[in-house]
Design a protein around this motif. Structure first.
Motif, short mmCIF file in Angstrom:
data_model
loop_
_atom_site.label_atom_id
_atom_site.label_comp_id
_atom_site.label_asym_id
_atom_site.label_seq_id
_atom_site.Cartn_x
_atom_site.Cartn_y
_atom_site.Cartn_z
N GLN A 136 62.52 -10.97 -4.62
CA GLN A 136 63.55 -11.43 -3.69
C GLN A 136 63.67 -13.01 -3.07
O GLN A 136 64.46 -13.41 -2.71
N ASP A 158 68.24 -2.92 0.67
CA ASP A 158 68.80 -1.90 -0.01
C ASP A 158 67.89 -1.87 -1.18
O ASP A 158 67.65 -0.76 -2.03
N TYR A 159 66.94 -2.81 -1.63
CA TYR A 159 66.25 -3.14 -2.81
C TYR A 159 64.82 -3.65 -2.21
O TYR A 159 64.79 -4.25 -1.32
N GLU A 160 63.76 -3.02 -3.05
CA GLU A 160 62.41 -3.31 -2.68
C GLU A 160 62.08 -4.70 -3.17
O GLU A 160 62.61 -4.97 -4.19
N ASP A 178 71.91 0.16 -11.74
CA ASP A 178 71.27 -0.31 -10.38
C ASP A 178 69.75 -0.42 -10.69
O ASP A 178 69.28 0.14 -11.81
N TYR A 198 71.44 -8.39 -3.94
CA TYR A 198 70.10 -7.92 -4.26
C TYR A 198 69.03 -8.50 -3.42
O TYR A 198 67.61 -7.80 -3.43
N VAL A 240 66.00 -0.70 -8.47
CA VAL A 240 65.41 -0.49 -7.26
C VAL A 240 64.43 -1.57 -6.59
O VAL A 240 64.36 -1.60 -5.49
N GLY A 241 64.06 -2.41 -7.51
CA GLY A 241 62.95 -3.40 -7.01
C GLY A 241 63.34 -4.75 -7.76
O GLY A 241 63.46 -4.64 -8.97
#
Length: 313
Positions: free
Chosen positions: A79, A93-95, A73, A89, A75-76
């Motif tokens: 996007q 849930d993701y930065e 997984d 993604y 974290v960022g």
């Protein structure tokens, strides 16, 4: 009787002491493993990174694709324009750490990651990334596509203790590649690769970002003299007609960046209709998610190989 009870008490205390010692040793070994550091050599330098890092920030969709395949997984990530097959993604849930070319360094610093992975679009900014966290460059050298891809995969495998799994996946890809090379040799037909962008097209040949078709999969180029450039060699539709490829591969950049599909309407014009590719129904519109947005990942490379295999059937 007292002596027996006393002896049992001593034995129990000894066993408890051994158990505690064993648990302490296990915790100690676990701590040592979690804090193990390794040195990653990459094109932009040498980076000391914690083994099995957490809170990972990724700026390359091919590497994100690979981590996703391996169950690792992050974290960022940026996007904007995430490939559709990785759309999970895009959630909260993701930065969101900016865009591929304009990272949000404040957000990245707030995350405080243990590892940042970048590629060519962020290469000039590596010093700024390194001020925040260990940063590893895993760009793809398209002049040696397969070797460069495997080197990147080996780095990922080493970082996350996935060597055995990676070896199996790369071996499977090698088998897929060998099958396509055999298909290409049997078909013995040349191809031209073009990128459609708004109302313009550019051509790509060997050693280019899409050169895997020629260099790895063995499809003969219709033109050996195409200039290698990130954005391709600007060409006209007269050039396509004169080159007369047996196969025409088309990648729609506009579709990839969310501006709508333009390729088919743009490509299939009276000039292109003169080509053998058009006459024999050999124009293939390749998936821009894999080819334009996330090439160089375990999933994307496999899908790219499959698309060329299908075109050669």
């Amino acid at each position: 009787m007292k002596r027996v009870l006393y002896g049992l008490a001593i034995l129990i205390l000894a066993l408890v002491a051994v158990g505690c010692s064993s648990n302490t040793d296990e915790r100690s070994n676990s701590d040592e493993t979690s804090n193990e550091m390794i040195t990653i050599e990459h094109e932009l330098g040498s980076t000391e990174v914690k083994k099995n890092p957490e809170d990972i920030v990724v700026f390359d969709f091919g590497i994100l694709d690979t981590l996703d395949e391996l169950g690792i997984d992050v974290v960022g990530l940026p996007q904007m324009n995430i490939p559709s097959y990785l759309d999970k993604y895009a959630s909260d849930d993701y930065e969101n750490v900016g865009s591929l070319k304009e990272p949000d360094f404040e957000k990245i610093a707030e995350i405080n990651p243990e590892l940042i992975i970048i590629s060519s679009r962020q290469a000039e900014l590596i010093d700024q990334f390194e001020e925040i966290a260990p940063t590893v460059y895993l760009g793809l050298d398209t002049s040696r596509y397969l070797d460069s891809f495997k080197e990147n995969m080996d780095v990922v495998a080493e970082l996350f203790d996935k060597e055995e799994e990676m070896e199996e996946k790369l071996a499977a890809l090698d088998e897929e590649i060998a099958d396509v090379v055999a298909q290409a040799e049997e078909l013995n037909e040349n191809a031209l690769i073009v990128l459609a962008n708004d109302d313009k097209i550019s051509a790509y040949g060997p050693s280019s970002r899409f050169g895997i078709i020629h260099d790895v999969l063995g499809v003969e180029p219709a033109d050996d003299g195409i200039e290698v450039s990130t954005h391709g060699m600007n060409v006209s539709f007269e050039y396509v007609a004169d080159t007369n490829p047996g196969i025409l591969y088309v990648i729609d950049r506009s579709a990839a960046i969310g501006e709508g599909e333009v390729a088919k309407q743009l490509i299939e014009n009276p000039l292109v209709e003169r080509t053998d590719a058009y006459k024999n129904d050999r124009i293939y519109y390749l998936d821009p998610d894999f080819w334009y947005l996330s090439g160089g990942g375990l999933q994307s490379v496999s899908e790219m190989i499959e698309e060329i295999a299908t075109s050669l059937d």
